[in-house]
Design a protein around this motif. Structure first.
Motif, PDB file in Angstrom:
ATOM      1  N   CYS A 539       0.401  -1.383  -0.407  1.00 16.58           N
ATOM      2  CA  CYS A 539      -0.018   0.063  -0.021  1.00 16.58           C
ATOM      3  C   CYS A 539       1.414   0.812  -0.029  1.00 16.58           C
ATOM      4  O   CYS A 539       2.206   0.926   0.160  1.00 16.58           O
ATOM      5  CB  CYS A 539      -1.196   0.173   1.113  1.00 16.58           C
ATOM      6  SG  CYS A 539      -0.459  -0.043   3.111  1.00 16.58           S
ATOM      7  N   ASN A 540       0.307   2.497  -0.002  1.00 17.43           N
ATOM      8  CA  ASN A 540       1.513   4.235  -0.790  1.00 17.43           C
ATOM      9  C   ASN A 540       0.748   4.586   1.178  1.00 17.43           C
ATOM     10  O   ASN A 540       0.135   4.085   1.278  1.00 17.43           O
ATOM     11  CB  ASN A 540       0.807   4.327  -1.976  1.00 17.43           C
ATOM     12  CG  ASN A 540      -0.917   5.543  -1.874  1.00 17.43           C
ATOM     13  OD1 ASN A 540      -1.320   4.260  -0.892  1.00 17.43           O
ATOM     14  ND2 ASN A 540      -0.557   5.310  -3.156  1.00 17.43           N
ATOM     15  N   ASP A 541       1.536   5.605   0.400  1.00 13.42           N
ATOM     16  CA  ASP A 541       1.427   6.589   2.142  1.00 13.42           C
ATOM     17  C   ASP A 541      -0.187   7.302   2.480  1.00 13.42           C
ATOM     18  O   ASP A 541      -0.487   7.432   3.008  1.00 13.42           O
ATOM     19  CB  ASP A 541       2.668   7.950   2.374  1.00 13.42           C
ATOM     20  CG  ASP A 541       4.023   7.389   1.865  1.00 13.42           C
ATOM     21  OD1 ASP A 541       3.838   5.693   2.559  1.00 13.42           O
ATOM     22  OD2 ASP A 541       4.617   7.882   1.799  1.00 13.42           O
ATOM     23  N   ALA A 542      -0.970   7.251   0.864  1.00 17.39           N
ATOM     24  CA  ALA A 542      -1.696   7.981   0.740  1.00 17.39           C
ATOM     25  C   ALA A 542      -2.581   6.955   1.566  1.00 17.39           C
ATOM     26  O   ALA A 542      -3.918   7.489   2.277  1.00 17.39           O
ATOM     27  CB  ALA A 542      -2.473   8.043  -0.320  1.00 17.39           C
ATOM     28  N   ALA A 543      -2.838   5.940   1.407  1.00 16.60           N
ATOM     29  CA  ALA A 543      -3.678   4.589   1.911  1.00 16.60           C
ATOM     30  C   ALA A 543      -3.098   5.061   3.499  1.00 16.60           C
ATOM     31  O   ALA A 543      -4.197   4.504   4.354  1.00 16.60           O
ATOM     32  CB  ALA A 543      -3.934   2.873   1.571  1.00 16.60           C
ATOM     33  N   CYS A 544      -2.492   4.768   3.862  1.00 14.09           N
ATOM     34  CA  CYS A 544      -2.017   4.756   5.559  1.00 14.09           C
ATOM     35  C   CYS A 544      -2.494   5.864   6.109  1.00 14.09           C
ATOM     36  O   CYS A 544      -3.067   5.856   7.050  1.00 14.09           O
ATOM     37  CB  CYS A 544      -0.064   4.270   5.701  1.00 14.09           C
ATOM     38  SG  CYS A 544       1.037   3.070   5.144  1.00 14.09           S
ATOM     39  N   GLN A 545      -1.939   6.994   5.627  1.00 14.67           N
ATOM     40  CA  GLN A 545      -3.186   8.789   6.277  1.00 14.67           C
ATOM     41  C   GLN A 545      -3.828   8.390   6.001  1.00 14.67           C
ATOM     42  O   GLN A 545      -4.834   8.758   6.725  1.00 14.67           O
ATOM     43  CB  GLN A 545      -2.313  10.101   5.458  1.00 14.67           C
ATOM     44  CG  GLN A 545      -0.723   9.731   5.879  1.00 14.67           C
ATOM     45  CD  GLN A 545       0.118  10.700   4.819  1.00 14.67           C
ATOM     46  OE1 GLN A 545      -0.515  11.763   4.134  1.00 14.67           O
ATOM     47  NE2 GLN A 545       1.477  11.156   4.624  1.00 14.67           N
ATOM     48  N   MET A 546      -4.840   7.869   4.761  1.00 14.94           N
ATOM     49  CA  MET A 546      -6.097   8.236   4.908  1.00 14.94           C
ATOM     50  C   MET A 546      -7.359   6.771   6.205  1.00 14.94           C
ATOM     51  O   MET A 546      -8.495   7.357   6.325  1.00 14.94           O
ATOM     52  CB  MET A 546      -6.546   7.943   3.682  1.00 14.94           C
ATOM     53  CG  MET A 546      -8.390   7.320   3.301  1.00 14.94           C
ATOM     54  SD  MET A 546      -9.068   7.428   1.323  1.00 14.94           S
ATOM     55  CE  MET A 546      -7.584   8.886   0.249  1.00 14.94           C
ATOM     56  N   ASN A 547      -5.864   6.274   6.411  1.00 15.37           N
ATOM     57  CA  ASN A 547      -7.139   4.821   7.046  1.00 15.37           C
ATOM     58  C   ASN A 547      -6.404   5.584   8.392  1.00 15.37           C
ATOM     59  O   ASN A 547      -6.373   4.139   9.333  1.00 15.37           O
ATOM     60  CB  ASN A 547      -6.855   3.531   6.434  1.00 15.37           C
ATOM     61  CG  ASN A 547      -7.537   3.491   5.326  1.00 15.37           C
ATOM     62  OD1 ASN A 547      -8.993   3.024   5.549  1.00 15.37           O
ATOM     63  ND2 ASN A 547      -6.833   3.935   4.505  1.00 15.37           N
ATOM     64  N   GLY A 548      -5.170   5.955   8.836  1.00 17.73           N
ATOM     65  CA  GLY A 548      -4.875   5.873  10.362  1.00 17.73           C
ATOM     66  C   GLY A 548      -3.450   4.885  10.832  1.00 17.73           C
ATOM     67  O   GLY A 548      -3.514   5.282  11.791  1.00 17.73           O
ATOM     68  N   TYR A 549      -3.592   4.543   9.931  1.00 18.19           N
ATOM     69  CA  TYR A 549      -2.511   2.833  10.114  1.00 18.19           C
ATOM     70  C   TYR A 549      -1.308   3.602   9.837  1.00 18.19           C
ATOM     71  O   TYR A 549      -0.818   4.032   8.846  1.00 18.19           O
ATOM     72  CB  TYR A 549      -3.235   1.843   9.286  1.00 18.19           C
ATOM     73  CG  TYR A 549      -4.235   1.049   9.901  1.00 18.19           C
ATOM     74  CD1 TYR A 549      -3.898   0.638  10.687  1.00 18.19           C
ATOM     75  CD2 TYR A 549      -5.500   1.740   9.717  1.00 18.19           C
ATOM     76  CE1 TYR A 549      -4.774   0.059  11.589  1.00 18.19           C
ATOM     77  CE2 TYR A 549      -6.812   1.020  10.000  1.00 18.19           C
ATOM     78  CZ  TYR A 549      -6.417  -0.096  10.850  1.00 18.19           C
ATOM     79  OH  TYR A 549      -7.877  -0.136  11.201  1.00 18.19           O
ATOM     80  N   THR A 550      -0.139   2.876   9.703  1.00 21.09           N
ATOM     81  CA  THR A 550       1.533   2.679   9.724  1.00 21.09           C
ATOM     82  C   THR A 550       1.499   1.668   8.668  1.00 21.09           C
ATOM     83  O   THR A 550       0.750   0.673   8.272  1.00 21.09           O
ATOM     84  CB  THR A 550       2.473   2.191  10.358  1.00 21.09           C
ATOM     85  OG1 THR A 550       2.814   1.101  11.134  1.00 21.09           O
ATOM     86  CG2 THR A 550       2.381   3.605  12.017  1.00 21.09           C
ATOM     87  N   ARG A 551       2.614   1.775   7.233  1.00 20.61           N
ATOM     88  CA  ARG A 551       2.527   0.722   6.155  1.00 20.61           C
ATOM     89  C   ARG A 551       2.551  -0.602   7.130  1.00 20.61           C
ATOM     90  O   ARG A 551       2.344  -1.588   6.812  1.00 20.61           O
ATOM     91  CB  ARG A 551       4.173   1.171   5.926  1.00 20.61           C
ATOM     92  CG  ARG A 551       4.177   0.267   4.264  1.00 20.61           C
ATOM     93  CD  ARG A 551       5.453   0.833   3.695  1.00 20.61           C
ATOM     94  NE  ARG A 551       5.582  -0.441   2.855  1.00 20.61           N
ATOM     95  CZ  ARG A 551       5.330  -0.067   1.438  1.00 20.61           C
ATOM     96  NH1 ARG A 551       4.358   0.788   1.140  1.00 20.61           N
ATOM     97  NH2 ARG A 551       5.559  -1.465   0.600  1.00 20.61           N
ATOM     98  N   GLU A 552       3.157  -0.130   8.506  1.00 23.88           N
ATOM     99  CA  GLU A 552       4.305  -1.446   8.536  1.00 23.88           C
ATOM    100  C   GLU A 552       2.487  -2.840   9.963  1.00 23.88           C
ATOM    101  O   GLU A 552       3.000  -3.868   9.414  1.00 23.88           O
ATOM    102  CB  GLU A 552       5.284  -1.908  10.233  1.00 23.88           C
ATOM    103  CG  GLU A 552       6.282  -0.812   9.321  1.00 23.88           C
ATOM    104  CD  GLU A 552       6.409  -0.374   8.788  1.00 23.88           C
ATOM    105  OE1 GLU A 552       5.575   0.528   9.089  1.00 23.88           O
ATOM    106  OE2 GLU A 552       7.706  -0.414   8.362  1.00 23.88           O
ATOM    107  N   GLU A 553       1.526  -1.870  10.188  1.00 19.87           N
ATOM    108  CA  GLU A 553       0.815  -2.375  10.815  1.00 19.87           C
ATOM    109  C   GLU A 553       0.160  -2.724   9.651  1.00 19.87           C
ATOM    110  O   GLU A 553      -1.033  -3.984   9.342  1.00 19.87           O
ATOM    111  CB  GLU A 553      -0.544  -1.219  11.192  1.00 19.87           C
ATOM    112  CG  GLU A 553       0.221  -0.738  13.175  1.00 19.87           C
ATOM    113  CD  GLU A 553      -0.575   0.261  13.092  1.00 19.87           C
ATOM    114  OE1 GLU A 553       0.050   0.712  14.564  1.00 19.87           O
ATOM    115  OE2 GLU A 553      -1.097   1.103  12.560  1.00 19.87           O
ATOM    116  N   LEU A 554      -0.630  -2.209   8.464  1.00 16.25           N
ATOM    117  CA  LEU A 554      -0.896  -2.716   7.161  1.00 16.25           C
ATOM    118  C   LEU A 554      -0.948  -3.888   6.514  1.00 16.25           C
ATOM    119  O   LEU A 554      -1.497  -4.731   5.776  1.00 16.25           O
ATOM    120  CB  LEU A 554      -1.738  -1.452   6.525  1.00 16.25           C
ATOM    121  CG  LEU A 554      -2.297  -0.564   6.804  1.00 16.25           C
ATOM    122  CD1 LEU A 554      -2.446   0.862   5.495  1.00 16.25           C
ATOM    123  CD2 LEU A 554      -3.916  -0.984   6.942  1.00 16.25           C
TER     124      LEU A 554
END
Length: 898
Positions: A539-554
């Motif tokens: 996933c990209n940074d926009a996906a992380c910011q939009m959903n409130g997760y970090t990349r490692e959490e997703l």
């Protein structure tokens, strides 16, 4: 054409213009009209275009009888040394190419429009039965007695620059037999033409004589001038010579006195020289005697030296003989010693040799037997080797991969296969003349030479760049091994072209960088999920910011954590995800809407676009998610205002319809008013200009200087007012879409030179320069000559009007089917913010109380619209206070407008 003498004009008018009873004389009306038209043409003074190739009669309509009669009358005739051509047409666009236009009664309703097309040009209109006498030039009509008469509006004729005698008007109503008139007129015209030709011939001879006398007189004056100058120069030279002679005389007197003194000194010197000469003679005699004695002594000395030299030679020969005998004796002793030594050694060697020969003979016999056995074995091996070599040679030659053999050390190519010649473009003969470094670009030559020194038999694999015969650079993978080839230490290299592979790898790397950059920086949320187990693969940074997760959490989590319980199926179970993947394989993409769940428990509406993806042979789904909260809010507001807006639009449409009806009605009234008023104003103005011209020609009597001045001012003002009215009429036609252009071929250079000649007096009056330069040959173009002339006069006249010092420069060049005209002035210039408004109707930059130049502000607006109508453009570049440049781009071939 020259004006006919007054007596002949009177006689001709008496014969020609009597009213004709064509019924009583059995003469048809078309014959009378044809005779009138022809004789008007021959007895009116025309202003000819020197470049014209024909004089054109145009009959509007399809009157065959009149057409045939005019052709019969004008056959073989000329006007102004060009042949007469008769044409008939119902198309008004052909009027501008004619010199004389006949308008029959059926075209009476169109007469004002026809009059507008020819007004001010050197074109004669002959109308038939037209009622409005203000617009006619020459009008034919029938009387109650079935006769044909004509009437003339003299002011309109003068406005057309057409000149004829007063008797022509005064006697226009006299009745006459047309048949007799035509025969007498033709006879008299023929005699008059012969008389005029004789006069012109005599005048030409007189002009030639005067020109010859002028040239002779000029040559004599020039000769006298040169002679006078020569005499003057000779006189000056003579005076200088006289002064030099006087100086020489004074110098000669001084030289004479000096010579006299020198003579006296010379005489004294002569006596002294005589005494010294006697002494010298006595001394010379004594010297001769001494030289004789010295000569005898020298002879004796030379004889003694010769005898001494001969004795020295004899002594040298005796010494040489002694030395030679000593050397010969020593050599004989040495030779005898060596011969004795050689004899002793030979005896010992012979004994040893005999012993060795016996042993060697036995060994040779045994070796011979072994050699014969080995030869048989070698023959078998050579057969197998030759068969193997043939096999490998075939494989070398037929291999589809490029191969070569090169010698270690010299690096010369020893062999290449067919695939090499095809790939590299060399023949085998050319290839075998090359060395290995010749195949490498400059920066790799040194590296391959150094590498070849280190390769001593082991295998080598490497990537290099090679040059083909045509200079093409390719990437190759080289596999080489060492072996002996024809007795030489060599290596065989297998070359594989990997250029496309390298390009593909570079493209893949570049695409990966682009993809990753796009993936990370795109503002939408992007998820890549495994279709087999719904796990989030990336996933990209926009996906992380939009959903409130970090990349490692997703990464590695089930994608359903992003959905609410009510919308949990949007992500889908494993089976559902696989089903979605299979559906996506048959489509480009699928779009769905749902509710997303953030890490903090808040939700937001989401639009998801899904497409199938394959990574490493495994199925994946690419999801692009967008937060559509704002879009839904805007849609809701749009629905809220939609009802009110529709009602408002209905009301506004009704109001605009009424306003449109009023505007169109007002525009029609405006156009009709402008057209009507322009015609009503132009008619009396033409009369004013015509009658003013008659007064200035002093046809009604002589004028004094003040009267001429006032009349010229009145005529100029009338012309100015007529120009303003024409501008108003043109802009009304343009706005109404009724402006018609007439496309015909004309000489552009001649037209522009006439325009410059027209404006030059205004420039000279203001002490300005007006220069015309053709940067390339223009020749003839196809366009509307009248409208192009109108535009150029407007632009160049404005440049002169708004320039107070310096000048105006006009440059013309042709590029393909476009002609560029640049008009550059050194005038007041225009500010950048005012340039575009300058082309609007009734707009002038300099307005109000400070205005210093006259005009309506219509000229540039009309000019731009006319040029655009002709498929061109007008642009302006200007620097305030420095000057301006108008650039006109004009089509030379207006085919689509023809």
């Amino acid at each position: 054409m020259k004006r006919t003498p007054a007596l002949f004009s009177l006689f001709l008018c008496l014969l020609l213009f009597r009213p004709v009873d064509f019924f009583s004389q059995q003469v048809q009306r078309y014959e009378v009209v044809a005779a009138y038209i022809y004789n008007f043409t021959k007895h009116i003074q025309w202003k000819y275009d020197p470049s014209a190739k024909e004089f054109t009669f145009l009959i509007l309509g399809e009157d065959e009888k009149l057409f045939d009669q005019l052709k019969k009358l004008t056959a073989g005739r000329t006007v102004g040394n060009v042949p007469i051509v008769i044409k008939k047409s119902g198309d008004l666009s052909n009027i501008s190419i004619a010199n004389l236009v006949y308008v029959p009664q059926e075209f009476g309703k169109m007469f004002p429009e026809i009059f507008d097309l020819v007004e001010g040009k050197n074109i004669l209109l002959i109308s038939d039965g037209y009622a409005d006498k203000r617009l006619i030039m020459i009008n034919l009509f029938n009387t109650d007695k079935n006769t044909v008469r004509f009437e003339v509006n003299k002011s309109n004729m003068i406005n057309q620059q057409l000149i004829f005698s007063e008797e022509l008007i005064l006697l226009g109503g006299t009745e006459v037999d047309v048949a007799e008139l035509y025969r007498s007129g033709i006879h008299n015209l023929r005699e008059m033409k012969n008389y005029i030709d004789r006069l012109e011939t005599q005048l030409g001879e007189v002009k030639d004589t005067i020109a010859y006398q002028s040239r002779l007189e000029k040559a004599q004056r020039e000769y006298l001038r040169k002679l006078t100058v020569t005499l003057s120069e000779q006189k000056k030279a003579l005076e200088q010579k006289m002064q030099e002679v006087e100086k020489y005389e004074r110098d000669l007197v001084n030289v004479g006195a000096e010579l006299k003194r020198q003579v006296e000194l010379s005489e004294r010197k002569s006596v002294e020289l005589k005494t010294q000469t006697d002494r010298l003679k006595a001394g010379a005699k004594e010297l001769d005697e001494q030289e004789l004695r010295i000569s005898e002594q020298d002879g004796q000395i030379r004889q003694k030296e010769r005898i001494l030299q001969e004795k020295n030679e004899e002594l040298k020969q005796q010494k040489n003989i002694q030395h030679l005998l000593i050397i010969i004796l020593a050599l004989v002793v040495i030779v005898l010693f060596l011969i004795n030594r050689w004899y002793q050694n030979t005896k010992e060697l012979s004994r040893r040799l005999e012993s060795k020969v016996a042993v060697r003979t036995k060994a040779l016999r045994e070796a011979n037997e072994k050699l014969q056995h080995e030869l048989k074995e070698r023959e078998k091996a050579e057969g197998l080797l030759q068969e193997s070599e043939t096999h490998y040679r075939y494989l070398f030659e037929q291999s589809p991969v490029s191969m070569l053999v090169y010698e270690l050390g010299s690096l010369s190519l020893l062999a290449v296969n067919e695939a090499f010649t095809i790939e590299y473009g060399y023949s085998k003969e050319e290839a075998l003349k090359l060395k290995l470094p010749d195949l490498y670009p400059g920066e790799e030559k040194e590296a391959i030479i150094n590498l070849s020194r280190e390769l001593m038999g082991y295998n080598y694999v490497g990537e290099w760049h090679h040059l083909k015969k045509d200079g093409t650079l390719i990437s190759v993978e080289a596999h080489s091994n060492g072996f002996k080839y024809e007795g030489k230490q060599a290596r065989i290299a297998v070359l594989t072209d990997i250029t496309e592979r390298k390009s593909a790898e570079a493209a893949v790397r570049e695409n990966m960088v682009k993809f990753r950059t796009l993936f990370e920086n795109i503002p939408e949320a992007i998820f890549i999920t495994n279709a087999e187990n719904s796990e989030i693969y990336d996933c990209n940074d926009a996906a992380c910011q939009m959903n409130g997760y970090t990349r490692e959490e997703l990464l590695g989590r089930d994608e359903n954590i992003l959905y609410t319980a009510a919308d949990h199926g949007t992500g889908g179970t494993e089976k559902e995800t696989i089903q979605i993947y299979k559906e996506l394989l048959s489509m480009v993409s699928v779009r769905r809407e749902g509710i997303h769940l953030r890490k903090d428990g808040t939700t937001y509406p989401m639009e998801s676009t899904m497409s199938a993806l394959e990574i490493g042979g495994k199925p994946f789904i690419l999801r692009v998610n967008r937060d559509i909260s704002e879009r839904l809010r805007v849609a809701e507001e749009r629905r809220k205002y939609q009802t009110d807006l529709e009602e408002t639009v209905r009301k506004r449409t009704a109001e605009l319809f009424l306003a449109k009806e009023k505007a169109e009605s007002a525009d029609r009234l405006k156009s009709a008013f402008l057209a009507t008023m322009s015609h009503e104003l132009r008619t009396p103005l033409n009369s004013i200009i015509g009658f003013t011209g008659m007064l200035l020609m002093e046809l009604a009597g002589p004028l004094n200087a003040e009267q001429k001045k006032q009349m010229n001012m009145a005529k100029g003002s009338a012309h100015h007012l007529l120009d303003l009215i024409n501008d108003v009429l043109d802009i009304s036609k343009i706005e109404a879409g009724q402006l018609v252009v007439t496309i015909a071929e004309f000489n552009f250079e001649a037209m522009l030179e006439n325009v410059i000649a027209t404006i030059r007096p205004l420039a000279e009056k203001k002490n300005l320069t007006l220069n015309l330069t053709f940067l390339s040959k223009i020749g003839k173009i196809k366009s509307d000559e009248r409208r192009v002339t109108q535009v150029l006069i407007n632009i160049i006249n404005n440049a002169v009007k708004f320039t107070d010092r310096g000048g105006v420069k006009v440059e013309v060049e042709r590029n393909g089917d476009m002609v560029t005209i640049r008009v550059t002035d050194t005038g007041i210039g225009i500010k950048k913010e005012d340039i575009e408004s300058l082309f609007r109707p009734f707009i002038q930059v300099n307005t109000g109380l400070s205005r210093t130049h006259e005009g309506t502000g219509l000229g540039l607006s009309i000019s731009r619209k006319l040029i655009e109508k002709l498929g061109g453009t007008i642009t302006l570049e200007s620097t305030f206070g420095v000057g301006s440049t108008f650039s006109i781009l004009l089509r030379s071939e207006n085919k689509e407008l023809v």
